[in-house]
Each structure stands twice: as C-alpha cells, then as structure tokens.
Scaffold this active site. Sequence first.
Site, mmCIF file in Angstrom:
data_model
loop_
_atom_site.group_PDB
_atom_site.id
_atom_site.type_symbol
_atom_site.label_atom_id
_atom_site.label_comp_id
_atom_site.label_asym_id
_atom_site.label_seq_id
_atom_site.Cartn_x
_atom_site.Cartn_y
_atom_site.Cartn_z
ATOM 1 N N HIS A 22 0.843 -1.202 0.000
ATOM 2 C CA HIS A 22 0.000 0.000 0.000
ATOM 3 C C HIS A 22 0.880 1.255 0.000
ATOM 4 C CE1 HIS A 22 -3.437 2.507 1.712
ATOM 5 N NE2 HIS A 22 -2.378 3.258 1.983
ATOM 6 N N GLU A 23 1.844 1.294 0.905
ATOM 7 C CA GLU A 23 2.720 2.455 0.995
ATOM 8 C C GLU A 23 3.590 2.601 -0.262
ATOM 9 O OE1 GLU A 23 2.484 4.707 3.281
ATOM 10 O OE2 GLU A 23 0.970 3.569 4.383
ATOM 11 N N HIS A 26 1.785 4.711 -2.790
ATOM 12 C CA HIS A 26 1.944 6.150 -2.553
ATOM 13 C C HIS A 26 3.308 6.631 -3.053
ATOM 14 C CE1 HIS A 26 -1.738 6.366 -0.371
ATOM 15 N NE2 HIS A 26 -1.311 5.736 0.714
ATOM 16 N N ASP A 191 -28.471 -38.650 -21.741
ATOM 17 C CA ASP A 191 -27.593 -38.792 -22.912
ATOM 18 C C ASP A 191 -28.147 -38.036 -24.121
ATOM 19 O OD1 ASP A 191 -25.934 -40.467 -21.430
ATOM 20 O OD2 ASP A 191 -27.060 -42.258 -22.003
#
Length: 382
Positions: A22-23, A26, A191
């Site tokens: 996540h970081e 950024h 079938d």
Amino acid sequence: MLTYTAGFLLFLLGICLSLAWHEAGHMLAARAFGMKVRRFFVGRGPTVFSFRRGETEYGLKALPIGGFCDIAGLTSLDELSPDEQRRAMWRYPAWKRTTVMLAGPVMHVVLAVAILYAMAVSLGLPNLKPVTEPVVAATSCVGAVCPAAEAGLRPGDRIEAVAGAPTPLWRDVIAAVQAAEGPTTLTVRRDGSALTLTVDVARVPQAGGEVGMMGATPVPPPAYFRYDAIAATSATAAFTGDLISGTITQLAAFPERIPAVVEAIGGERDPDTPISMVGAGRLGGEAVERGLWGTFLLLLVSLNLFMAVFNLLPLLPLDGAHIAVVWFERIRDAVRRLRGRPAGGPVDFTRLLPVTMVFIAIGGLIMALTITADIVNPIRLS
C-alpha cells in the site's frame, strides 16, 4: 501445532507485506509526479537497517506492522527544508494529490486481483452462489419402497419437469414432488434424449402434514470453478466485483455489530462479528493446518479488499480524508474565485486534530475489543 503456528505467522507476514505494498503505491505515484519521498520503510519501531538511494532512504523496521512512506509536504503542518518548499505535496494540482492518495488503496485491489487470477487458473475460484441443478446423483428408498429407482430414474439424469411443470433447479423438483401424490410424470433428459418416466410418489408424514418423496438426491454444486487463461480474466473481474460489493455492505453494517463483539468476550461468538488482525491470523493458521490453501489466499484477498475500501473513508488519518481535504480546497477556491477573492491556501490541519484524535481513540477501542474477543473466543473455520 507447528503447522498452525507457521500458517499464523505466514498470514501475519502477508498482512505486513500488503500494508507495505500500500505504501509503495503512494511512493511510486509521488515519485512519478516529481514529489520528494524522504523515506520508505517496511515495518515500524526501531530501524533494523537502512540505505539511501538518491534522495530517498529505504529500510526495514523491527516490528512487522505495515510500513510508511514519508512524502515531503503531505500537509501544511509538515516542516520543510528550503529545497523541499517548491516540491511540497500540498502545492501540487488536486488531481495529482488525489492520484497519490488513491494509489495506496488501488495497490490492495491490484494485489487481490493478482491472487484471484492465479487462483482462477490453478486452484479455482470459490462458488459464491452455489446453485444445485436438477441432476440426479443417486436414488434411494423411502421406507419400504424405492419410487425413483422403480420408475427407472438413474444417476446422471436431468429432471426437466415434474407433472409438466418445468424444474430448472433442484429446489423446483423438491417443491413439485412434495406437492405430488401417487403416479407422477417426470420429464428426464438422459444422454441427450428426452424420456418420460412415471414415478409413484410416496407420501411421508412430517411436521405440518404429509409430503411427497421419491428417493432421489441431487449432484452437489461445485465448490470451485477453474478457468483457462482467457476466461479467468472476466471471471476474476466479476468475482472481485462481488467481493468489493460484499465488503462495502459489511463495512456499512460494522457499527451495529460492535455490541456482538462485546458479548462475544463473555459469551458465544457470532461468526458475522468483526475480527482483528489476530483473528484473521488465527483463521489463516487453521487454513494452513488443514491444507486449505484456497481458503488462506481468499482470506488474504478479502483483507486486502477491506483495507482498500476502509482507507477511502473520509476520516483522518485515512487516505480518504486527505482526498476529501484536497477537493474541499478545490471547491472552496472555485467559490472564492466566483466572488472575486484569492485562493484560501491549504487547510489548517490543526483544526482537524480533535476529530482525528476522537477517531483514533474509537478505532483503538474497537481494535482492543476485537483482539480480546479473538483471543478469548475466536471465530474458527467450520
């Protein structure tokens, strides 16, 4: 026990790396726009090691709790050196600042999609909407008689109608048979050919009266669906959309489930109550202990999507709050221009500190409650 512990630690490592990922979102977005990223660290607490490359210091902290990305001028409260003044993040256009803040939650989605795609072409994606089709798995007797078998019904037959009424799902077969009595026609496909069988439906006493039964069980729906590399793309997208929709619904219901967490500390635990990272880790450990790697990966995916959605809430210090501030400034300045007044400058974050502290206190209390519940009365895999 050793396998469980390894799974627990592996899941916590997955959480830590997800937060660091996540970081990293950024950081990559900020650097792409020319903002100064001072530091990027994985973990928290004392520094284990660090090194500098260019203007950014990279490193590892001792506690495996996420990470952080230090962007110069994230808010107007940030102290800046003379060379950082012109590159302060708050000086950049609103769309660039928004992109930088969105990059973190988006990285959670990217990671979740990557895991789900890998599952789709290997283990398979879980069947979130199991539908039992009217295909016979086996026939059995009802008391002393075997109506379905005596009528010639075989495993593999698809029941298309009962007494002339279409039965697209097994529940439709059940409803029609329960209402029937005596000789009843079944339209069956076997079938590729259509057959008409006559089954002498038995009446069996149950609570509320008698119901019809013929002694047949359905083929259970698949637990997982596997796809080829091309089909997995659309399947992954649809599955991700379903999970995000469910995450939003769960997040909206989060406040009303808090009392159940309190009750769980001293009583029974509702499986729908929120869990902490500790609870998620325990579930991850159980999944590994049982060899349920699909469940382990799905837990990690769900957690990443939750973090993506949760971080978009307009509450400091979450990313959504920073985005809300950016667009508040943009709208405020547009109104000021219409009135012939100059731009108002960056928002004074000191005015937001009381609200931030209240949110952090409430968040800390909820975290303490969920961790306590996950220790004394954990949710377990069924």
